[in-house]
Enzyme design. Sequence first.
Site, PDB file in Angstrom:
ATOM      1  N   SER A 147       0.841  -1.192   0.000  1.00  0.00           N
ATOM      2  CA  SER A 147       0.000   0.000   0.000  1.00  0.00           C
ATOM      3  C   SER A 147       0.884   1.253   0.000  1.00  0.00           C
ATOM      4  O   SER A 147       1.638   1.463  -0.957  1.00  0.00           O
ATOM      5  CB  SER A 147      -0.945  -0.056   1.201  1.00  0.00           C
ATOM      6  OG  SER A 147      -1.977   0.897   1.072  1.00  0.00           O
ATOM      7  N   ASP A 226     -10.284  -5.519  -2.989  1.00  0.00           N
ATOM      8  CA  ASP A 226      -9.631  -4.489  -2.179  1.00  0.00           C
ATOM      9  C   ASP A 226     -10.479  -3.218  -2.225  1.00  0.00           C
ATOM     10  O   ASP A 226     -10.708  -2.664  -3.302  1.00  0.00           O
ATOM     11  CB  ASP A 226      -8.232  -4.251  -2.759  1.00  0.00           C
ATOM     12  CG  ASP A 226      -7.377  -3.292  -1.945  1.00  0.00           C
ATOM     13  OD1 ASP A 226      -7.929  -2.330  -1.368  1.00  0.00           O
ATOM     14  OD2 ASP A 226      -6.154  -3.509  -1.902  1.00  0.00           O
ATOM     15  N   HIS A 259      -7.517  -5.874   1.131  1.00  0.00           N
ATOM     16  CA  HIS A 259      -6.303  -5.070   1.350  1.00  0.00           C
ATOM     17  C   HIS A 259      -5.521  -5.515   2.591  1.00  0.00           C
ATOM     18  O   HIS A 259      -4.509  -4.916   2.929  1.00  0.00           O
ATOM     19  CB  HIS A 259      -6.722  -3.592   1.500  1.00  0.00           C
ATOM     20  CG  HIS A 259      -5.607  -2.603   1.269  1.00  0.00           C
ATOM     21  ND1 HIS A 259      -4.968  -2.458   0.051  1.00  0.00           N
ATOM     22  CD2 HIS A 259      -5.014  -1.690   2.096  1.00  0.00           C
ATOM     23  CE1 HIS A 259      -4.040  -1.510   0.142  1.00  0.00           C
ATOM     24  NE2 HIS A 259      -4.038  -1.031   1.371  1.00  0.00           N
TER      25      HIS A 259
END
Lengths: 293, 293
Positions: A147, A226, A259
Site C-alpha cells: 500500500s 480491495d 487489502h
Amino acid sequence: MSALEITARHRVHGGELCYARHDSAATGTAMKLSVFLPPGEGPFPYVIWLSGLTCTEENFTAKAGAYGVAARLGLAIVAPDTSPRGEGVADDPAYDLGQGAGFYVDATQDPWAPHFQMETYVTRDLIAAVEAVLPLDGERRGVFGHSMGGHGALTLALRHPQLFRSVSAFAPIGSPTRCPWGEKAFTAYLGEDRGAWAAHDACLLIEAGVGEGRFDGILVDQGLADGFLETQLKPELLEAACRAAGQRLTLNRREGYDHSYFFITSFMAGHLDWHMKRLGKSRVNSRVPTALF
Amino acid sequence: MSALEITARHRVHGGELCYARHDSAATGTAMKLSVFLPPGEGPFPYVIWLSGLTCTEENFTAKAGAYGVAARLGLAIVAPDTSPRGEGVADDPAYDLGQGAGFYVDATQDPWAPHFQMETYVTRDLIAAVEAVLPLDGERRGVFGHSMGGHGALTLALRHPQLFRSVSAFAPIGSPTRCPWGEKAFTAYLGEDRGAWAAHDACLLIEAGVGEGRFDGILVDQGLADGFLETQLKPELLEAACRAAGQRLTLNRREGYDHSYFFITSFMAGHLDWHMKRLGKSRVNSRVPTALF
C-alpha cells in the site's frame, strides 16, 4: 546516528527475529525496526519491507507469515517503522497523515520537515545501521512493501536503483499524485506545488525513464476485492506507465482478496522467491566449495 | 443460543477466514470466534484452537501462519475467544484471571459462575453453533491450543473423548494443580477444595485413566527458552503421567524457542499434519470416485 541496539530476540523457523532501535540523523529521532535472519552464518541477501498506513515495525513480523519461506530461501528481511514518532514529532489525528504515515519521502514543509525524512532514513540511515552490525550483504538488497509501502518500494527502487537489485509490491498506491491519500500526504509533506510531486510518483518516474533498464521486472500483486482499488491504488495507471515505457511488469490480479495481511500472507512466498531469484545465491555458500577443494 | 452471525470475511490462501459471533446459553453472553474454511465444498474435518492467556479470537488468525498449510490439507480451524466478556461479566485486573483467562472450565464460584462456563461453551455451544451453519464434519473434529489453551485442549479431549479424534498442544500448562497460574485460576473458578481440581488437570486425568485408549497419541511441542517452562508449564509432569499410564506422548523439546507465537508458527505445520492424519480424508473427496465410477 547510534549503533543498532537489539531489544528483543525470538527464535522462529530456525532463524531469529530481532526487534531493534537506533537513533537516526535523518529523522532526528529514535527509530524502531525488525530484522529476520535465516539460519546459518551469512552474509545474507535481504529485502527491506515497507509497511502501509498505521503500521509499525511489528505488523509484518506478526502477520505476514514470511519467515518460514525466508528461512528456507536463506533470505533476511528488514522492516522499519512507517514514520518518526514521539513527543516533539509533528502528528495529525487522521490515520493517513503524520505518525504512522510517513510515505517514504523527505518532507520539505512545516511542521513535517524537521523529522519526516523517511526517504533518507530508509536509503541511508536504516541500511547503514543494519549492515554495520548484522550479517547482511549490501550488494544483494531488494525492497518491497504494501500500500503506502508499496508506493515507497517502487519509488525508492526507481530513485535509488544502485541500492536495490529487486523490487515488488502488494497493492501499492500506484500513482500518489492521482489519488486522495497521495494528494493529501504530498500536499502536506512536499507542498502545494505539484511540480515537486512527480519525482515521488512511480508512474511518472517510470514514464520519465528514471531507473530505466535497472530492473528486469517489477512484481505487483493486487486483490480485486480491495476496497481501495479504484479510489486509491489504481494499478491500471502503473500498468499503462510500464507499457508506455517498456518496463516489464508482472501484475497479478487476485480474485476475492482484500487489502489486509490475509491477502499479503497468501502471496508472500511468491514475492520472496521473486527477490531471491534476483538477489542470487549466498556468496558464502558458493565460496564453500572453492575453499574446500 | 442465537445462530452464528458472520461479521467479516477475508479470502486467505484460497480459503476463507470468517469472524463470527453468537449468543451462548452457557456463558450468557455474546461470544466471538474465527473460522477458517479451506477451498472446496466440505464438509471439512476441523480442529478447534484454544488460545492462551490475554488472547482473543484474533491472535491465532493474525499470528499463527496456519492457513496456508490448512488450505493445502483441506482442514478447517475454529478459534473461539478465551472467556466471556462485556459489561456485567466479572473481571480481575490481573492478566491471568477473569476476562481473557477462562481456563476452559465451568466456574462454580462467585463472582465467576454466572458467565465463566467455558468448558460447556466450547464442548456444546461453540460446536453446535459452527456445525449448524458451516460445512464442518462433526465426526472429524480435533482440538489443540497454546499454554492455557494447551491445558484446555488436553483436558477437554480427555474429558470428552467422544467429541475429539485428535489432540495436540503447544507449551501447555501440563498440570494446573501444581503451578501458580493454575492454582490461582482453579481457586477462583473451582473453589478452595482441591478435590474439585483433579478433574481439570491433564496429568491427573491421564493418571486416573480418563480417556484411556481413546487417543493413539498426544503431540506436544515445548520451547526450551520459554520463560514459563519451569514455573508454570512443567512438561516433565505430563511426560511422567503418560509414561505411568501407558499413554503415548510425542513431546518435542525445541531448543531456543520461547512462549510466543513465533514458536507456535514455527511448528504449526507439524501439528496440522498430525491432526489431519487422524481426522482422515475428506468424505466428500473420497466419495467422488465412487460416484464417478
